[in-house]
Design a protein around this motif. Structure first.
Motif, short mmCIF file in Angstrom:
data_model
loop_
_atom_site.label_atom_id
_atom_site.label_comp_id
_atom_site.label_asym_id
_atom_site.label_seq_id
_atom_site.Cartn_x
_atom_site.Cartn_y
_atom_site.Cartn_z
N LYS A 4 0.85 -1.18 0.00
CA LYS A 4 0.00 0.00 0.00
C LYS A 4 0.90 1.24 0.00
CE LYS A 4 -2.09 -1.19 3.77
NZ LYS A 4 -3.00 -1.15 4.95
N ALA A 5 0.45 2.26 -0.70
CA ALA A 5 1.21 3.51 -0.75
C ALA A 5 1.15 4.22 0.60
CB ALA A 5 0.66 4.41 -1.84
N ILE A 6 2.23 4.89 0.92
CA ILE A 6 2.25 5.70 2.14
C ILE A 6 1.47 6.99 1.88
CG2 ILE A 6 3.73 6.95 3.77
CD1 ILE A 6 5.96 4.96 3.04
N VAL A 7 0.58 7.31 2.77
CA VAL A 7 -0.25 8.50 2.62
C VAL A 7 0.66 9.74 2.56
CG1 VAL A 7 -2.08 9.89 3.68
CG2 VAL A 7 -2.15 7.40 3.85
N GLU A 8 0.29 10.70 1.70
CA GLU A 8 1.17 11.84 1.44
C GLU A 8 1.42 12.70 2.67
OE1 GLU A 8 2.96 12.18 -1.07
OE2 GLU A 8 2.06 10.52 -2.16
N ASN A 9 0.40 12.89 3.50
CA ASN A 9 0.65 13.75 4.68
C ASN A 9 1.61 13.09 5.66
OD1 ASN A 9 -1.10 11.81 5.63
ND2 ASN A 9 -2.27 13.20 6.93
N ALA A 42 11.90 3.85 6.38
CA ALA A 42 12.00 2.50 6.92
C ALA A 42 10.80 2.21 7.84
CB ALA A 42 13.30 2.34 7.71
N HIS A 43 10.29 1.00 7.77
CA HIS A 43 9.22 0.56 8.66
C HIS A 43 9.84 0.05 9.96
CE1 HIS A 43 6.99 0.56 4.86
NE2 HIS A 43 5.90 0.69 5.61
N ILE A 44 9.37 0.58 11.08
CA ILE A 44 9.89 0.15 12.38
C ILE A 44 9.43 -1.27 12.68
CG2 ILE A 44 9.94 0.66 14.85
CD1 ILE A 44 9.52 3.62 14.08
N GLY A 45 8.12 -1.47 12.55
CA GLY A 45 7.58 -2.83 12.60
C GLY A 45 7.49 -3.34 11.17
N ALA A 46 8.06 -4.49 10.88
CA ALA A 46 8.16 -4.98 9.51
C ALA A 46 6.83 -4.91 8.78
CB ALA A 46 8.67 -6.42 9.51
N TYR A 47 6.87 -4.33 7.55
CA TYR A 47 5.63 -4.17 6.79
C TYR A 47 4.99 -5.51 6.47
CZ TYR A 47 2.39 -2.80 3.12
OH TYR A 47 1.26 -2.60 2.39
N CYS A 48 5.83 -6.52 6.20
CA CYS A 48 5.28 -7.83 5.85
C CYS A 48 4.45 -8.43 6.98
CB CYS A 48 6.39 -8.79 5.45
SG CYS A 48 7.59 -9.09 6.77
N GLU A 49 4.70 -7.96 8.22
CA GLU A 49 3.94 -8.46 9.37
C GLU A 49 2.79 -7.53 9.76
OE1 GLU A 49 6.74 -8.95 12.51
OE2 GLU A 49 8.01 -10.36 11.39
N THR A 50 2.97 -6.24 9.54
CA THR A 50 1.98 -5.28 10.05
C THR A 50 1.18 -4.57 8.97
OG1 THR A 50 3.56 -3.44 10.00
CG2 THR A 50 3.53 -4.81 11.99
N GLU A 51 1.76 -4.42 7.77
CA GLU A 51 1.18 -3.58 6.70
C GLU A 51 0.81 -2.20 7.25
OE1 GLU A 51 -1.89 -5.31 4.37
OE2 GLU A 51 -0.82 -7.21 4.08
N ASP A 52 1.66 -1.71 8.16
CA ASP A 52 1.40 -0.45 8.85
C ASP A 52 2.24 0.67 8.23
OD1 ASP A 52 0.94 1.63 10.56
OD2 ASP A 52 1.70 0.64 12.37
N ASN A 53 1.55 1.58 7.52
CA ASN A 53 2.22 2.73 6.91
C ASN A 53 1.96 4.02 7.69
OD1 ASN A 53 3.50 1.48 4.78
ND2 ASN A 53 1.84 1.80 3.33
N SER A 54 1.65 3.88 8.96
CA SER A 54 1.36 5.07 9.76
C SER A 54 2.64 5.84 10.07
CB SER A 54 0.67 4.68 11.06
OG SER A 54 1.57 3.97 11.91
#
Length: 378
Positions: A4-9, A42-54
């Motif tokens: 998923k794309a990272i939100v622009e803001n 960089a994702h602090i919590g691995a994206y493959c596990e969290t899908e978290d782009n916050s």
């Protein structure tokens, strides 16, 4: 699987907070080098596990630190979260400070504004969209620092009850521009209400603007006196289209660079009540130069009294030069007094004042008479 794309803001917040450097406090590598950037999210919590782009799960790192964090597993996630907190505190502590003088503020602000202008001139004005997109994050980062500096040092800026005469209002306009620029950066169609106010560069002496000459000759004389006391002045040039003060470092302070002059008056406590309008005085001196007539100032800190061919000429600005005004002047014999306020020809000097002038042995001239007098003594 597509990410998923990272939100622009979120991107914009990360760019601004990074201050253009790797957020690992033991690295701090510059992320903008020559014609490219090496910024990585960089994702602090691995994206493959969290899908978290916050925002909370992202940090800006250089490629080396990103590789060490992602590939080796030597760095704990909590440590990386602390890096973000350290950078946030650094940003606040370094730029959210109240400074004691405008010179201190200028020392911090000029490098940031200058870098922004260089990026804008090199890439945006030249139409190099690729490199402009690459370096816009650096402007975002610099803008965040400038915003904090300005918000915490509002009292150092000249202000006026009328917004059009206020440098503080220009600072507020810049802060609004920073917020709007950050929000709209990645919009396909950038509809911005508040563009960068060029007067900001003027206030800090980076790039002059051409505006109008502030009216008070007395204020300009006070500024000249202060700058001369600080041993900064090389020359004062009036009687030209853009009069200026030439400093010893060869920098020019143009008298129609209004935001900068306003700020100098405010910072050095030079505001004085207007007696003689500076623009009218400059016009009279321009006439002298147009006739190739040399003049010198009788006093180096006064612009209102000059000497031409051993004749002392004093400029005043009176709706109607009165006997009382002339009496208070107590002019010396053989002086020439010119009323720059040429509202109605000969009526700008009262009959009573003309009679008293004979007793003082001085000559009173309207501007129309001044033109003829100058042509006679040429």
């Amino acid at each position: 699987m597509n990410r998923k794309a990272i939100v622009e803001n979120v991107k914009r917040r990360l760019w601004a907070e990074s201050m253009g450097r790797c957020m690992n406090p033991d690295c701090r590598a510059e992320l903008f080098i020559k014609n490219s950037d090496i910024m990585e999210k960089a994702h602090i919590g691995a994206y493959c596990e969290t899908e978290d782009n916050s925002y909370e799960n992202l940090i800006v790192l250089c490629p080396n630190c990103h590789k060490i964090f992602d590939k080796t597993g030597f760095i704990d996630e909590n440590i990386v979260k602390q890096w973000k907190e350290i950078r946030r505190n650094e940003l606040e502590n370094f730029f959210s400070v109240e400074l004691s003088s405008f010179d201190q503020l200028k020392e911090k602000v000029v490098p940031l504004l200058s870098e922004n202008y260089s990026i804008y001139k090199s890439y945006y004005l030249s139409g190099n969209k690729f490199l402009w997109d690459k370096f816009e994050p650096q402007i975002l980062s610099n803008n965040e620092k400038l915003k904090l500096l300005f918000e915490n040092n509002r009292t150092l800026f000249q202000q006026h009850s009328y917004k059009e005469y206020s440098n503080l209002e220009l600072i507020q306009k810049f802060i609004t521009h920073v917020d709007e620029f950050k929000i709209t950066r990645d919009d396909g169609e950038k509809l911005r209400e508040v563009l960068f106010p060029q007067e900001i560069n003027s206030i800090f002496g980076i790039m002059p603007v051409t505006d109008y000459i502030l009216p008070s000759t007395e204020s300009m004389e006070e500024l000249i006196k202060v700058l001369r006391k600080e041993n900064l002045i090389d020359e004062v040039m009036l009687g030209i289209d853009r009069p200026y003060i030439l400093l010893k470092n060869r920098e020019k302070i143009f008298m129609d660079d209004t935001p900068r002059v306003r700020q100098l008056y405010y910072d050095k406590s030079c505001f004085r009540k207007t007696g003689v309008r500076l623009e009218s005085l400059n016009f009279a001196l321009k006439y002298l130069r147009s006739r190739n007539i040399n003049f010198t100032y009788v006093n180096q800190d006064s612009l209102r009294e000059i000497k031409v061919n051993d004749i002392n000429i004093v400029f005043v600005y009176e709706y109607c030069l009165s006997r009382t005004f002339l009496s208070c002047m107590s002019p010396k014999p053989n002086y020439v007094i010119v009323n720059l306020h040429n509202w109605n020809g000969s009526c700008c000097i009262s009959r009573e004042a003309l009679n008293l002038a004979d007793n003082f042995e001085v000559k009173l001239l309207t501007m129309d008479e001044f033109y003829g007098y100058i042509n006679e003594i040429k």
